[in-house]
Design a protein around this motif. Sequence first.
Motif, PDB file in Angstrom:
ATOM      1  N   GLN A  49      23.809 -13.443 -24.735  1.00  0.00           N
ATOM      2  CA  GLN A  49      25.320 -13.765 -24.061  1.00  0.00           C
ATOM      3  C   GLN A  49      26.374 -13.593 -25.133  1.00  0.00           C
ATOM      4  O   GLN A  49      26.546 -14.382 -26.035  1.00  0.00           O
ATOM      5  CB  GLN A  49      25.322 -14.660 -23.286  1.00  0.00           C
ATOM      6  CG  GLN A  49      26.699 -14.921 -22.520  1.00  0.00           C
ATOM      7  CD  GLN A  49      26.496 -16.048 -21.281  1.00  0.00           C
ATOM      8  OE1 GLN A  49      25.677 -16.047 -20.556  1.00  0.00           O
ATOM      9  NE2 GLN A  49      27.327 -17.211 -21.584  1.00  0.00           N
ATOM     10  N   GLU A  62      31.340  -6.367 -25.274  1.00  0.00           N
ATOM     11  CA  GLU A  62      30.072  -5.654 -25.071  1.00  0.00           C
ATOM     12  C   GLU A  62      29.574  -5.251 -26.349  1.00  0.00           C
ATOM     13  O   GLU A  62      28.477  -5.312 -26.883  1.00  0.00           O
ATOM     14  CB  GLU A  62      30.152  -4.525 -24.261  1.00  0.00           C
ATOM     15  CG  GLU A  62      30.408  -5.004 -22.683  1.00  0.00           C
ATOM     16  CD  GLU A  62      30.625  -3.691 -22.058  1.00  0.00           C
ATOM     17  OE1 GLU A  62      30.855  -2.607 -22.109  1.00  0.00           O
ATOM     18  OE2 GLU A  62      30.488  -3.980 -20.256  1.00  0.00           O
ATOM     19  N   VAL A  83      16.796  -3.056 -24.566  1.00  0.00           N
ATOM     20  CA  VAL A  83      17.740  -3.781 -23.590  1.00  0.00           C
ATOM     21  C   VAL A  83      17.033  -3.638 -22.050  1.00  0.00           C
ATOM     22  O   VAL A  83      16.846  -2.675 -21.618  1.00  0.00           O
ATOM     23  CB  VAL A  83      19.034  -3.213 -23.522  1.00  0.00           C
ATOM     24  CG1 VAL A  83      19.840  -3.805 -22.236  1.00  0.00           C
ATOM     25  CG2 VAL A  83      19.753  -3.473 -24.858  1.00  0.00           C
ATOM     26  N   ARG A  86      21.116  -5.791 -18.476  1.00  0.00           N
ATOM     27  CA  ARG A  86      22.495  -5.804 -19.154  1.00  0.00           C
ATOM     28  C   ARG A  86      23.651  -5.989 -18.211  1.00  0.00           C
ATOM     29  O   ARG A  86      23.440  -5.027 -16.988  1.00  0.00           O
ATOM     30  CB  ARG A  86      22.669  -4.674 -20.156  1.00  0.00           C
ATOM     31  CG  ARG A  86      24.070  -4.551 -20.843  1.00  0.00           C
ATOM     32  CD  ARG A  86      23.987  -3.743 -21.854  1.00  0.00           C
ATOM     33  NE  ARG A  86      25.395  -3.687 -22.653  1.00  0.00           N
ATOM     34  CZ  ARG A  86      25.623  -2.695 -23.527  1.00  0.00           C
ATOM     35  NH1 ARG A  86      24.719  -1.813 -23.999  1.00  0.00           N
ATOM     36  NH2 ARG A  86      26.705  -2.926 -24.155  1.00  0.00           N
ATOM     37  N   THR A  88      27.838  -7.067 -17.459  1.00  0.00           N
ATOM     38  CA  THR A  88      29.064  -7.870 -17.728  1.00  0.00           C
ATOM     39  C   THR A  88      30.083  -8.062 -16.477  1.00  0.00           C
ATOM     40  O   THR A  88      30.154  -7.425 -15.847  1.00  0.00           O
ATOM     41  CB  THR A  88      30.009  -6.320 -18.539  1.00  0.00           C
ATOM     42  OG1 THR A  88      29.175  -6.253 -19.681  1.00  0.00           O
ATOM     43  CG2 THR A  88      31.372  -7.188 -19.025  1.00  0.00           C
ATOM     44  N   SER A 161      26.173 -10.185 -21.067  1.00  0.00           N
ATOM     45  CA  SER A 161      24.762 -10.824 -21.325  1.00  0.00           C
ATOM     46  C   SER A 161      23.798  -9.661 -21.099  1.00  0.00           C
ATOM     47  O   SER A 161      23.888  -8.554 -20.494  1.00  0.00           O
ATOM     48  CB  SER A 161      24.337 -11.915 -20.161  1.00  0.00           C
ATOM     49  OG  SER A 161      24.440 -11.186 -18.934  1.00  0.00           O
ATOM     50  N   ALA A 162      22.641  -9.716 -21.897  1.00  0.00           N
ATOM     51  CA  ALA A 162      21.319  -8.720 -21.801  1.00  0.00           C
ATOM     52  C   ALA A 162      20.063  -9.474 -21.954  1.00  0.00           C
ATOM     53  O   ALA A 162      20.109 -10.666 -22.829  1.00  0.00           O
ATOM     54  CB  ALA A 162      21.842  -7.684 -22.978  1.00  0.00           C
TER      55      ALA A 162
END
Length: 196
Positions: A49, A62, A83, A86, A88, A161-162
């Motif tokens: 994050q 990002e 990923v 994901r 935002t 965050s991912a």
Amino acid sequence: MKRLTFAAALAGLALLGACATATPYQQALTSNDSGYSEQKIEDNRFQVQFEGNSLTDRKTVETYLLYRAAELTKQSGYDHFRVVRRDTDSNTRLVGSPSAYDPFYDHFYLSYRYFGPRAGYFHDPYRRYYPGPAYYSRWGAYDPFWGGPSEYRERTSYVASAEIVMGKGPKPDDVAFFDASQVIFNLTGSIQRPAA
């Protein structure tokens, strides 16, 4: 005494200057700090994050998240990452602009608690009640909105965050996978680190 006052004023200006800049690429040491953080889920799976302040735009947040994912991948001994998820999120709030009448309302936040019969301005320990509809305190008639902000503006901050899964060897031919070394090489020029 003058030196002490000057040193305190200088420290205050430095602190004010630090608050008036975008979030640099740094670790968030506490849950209230801006910066990157991660949570290990499995040996090769992490939740990453990056949280920026209201002066940090979405693209920067990002970019820093992707850079941290690549950096964490290399630190963990892996070559690439995928990923899995994901997001935002944006946090927008209204902030009062400074009023011509009262400089202390510069950081006035619009909140429901300022309205209604249980609002904070009704709790004056020095108040005296006189018959009539007006509210009086020891300083006379009191209007909680007099001298308040004349305008409001929006302040938006972003949190990206991912969830990533790391792997070794050549990167698979899939757009969801990133080569960690290439990400670090290509994004290093856009990473703003904290001033030393």
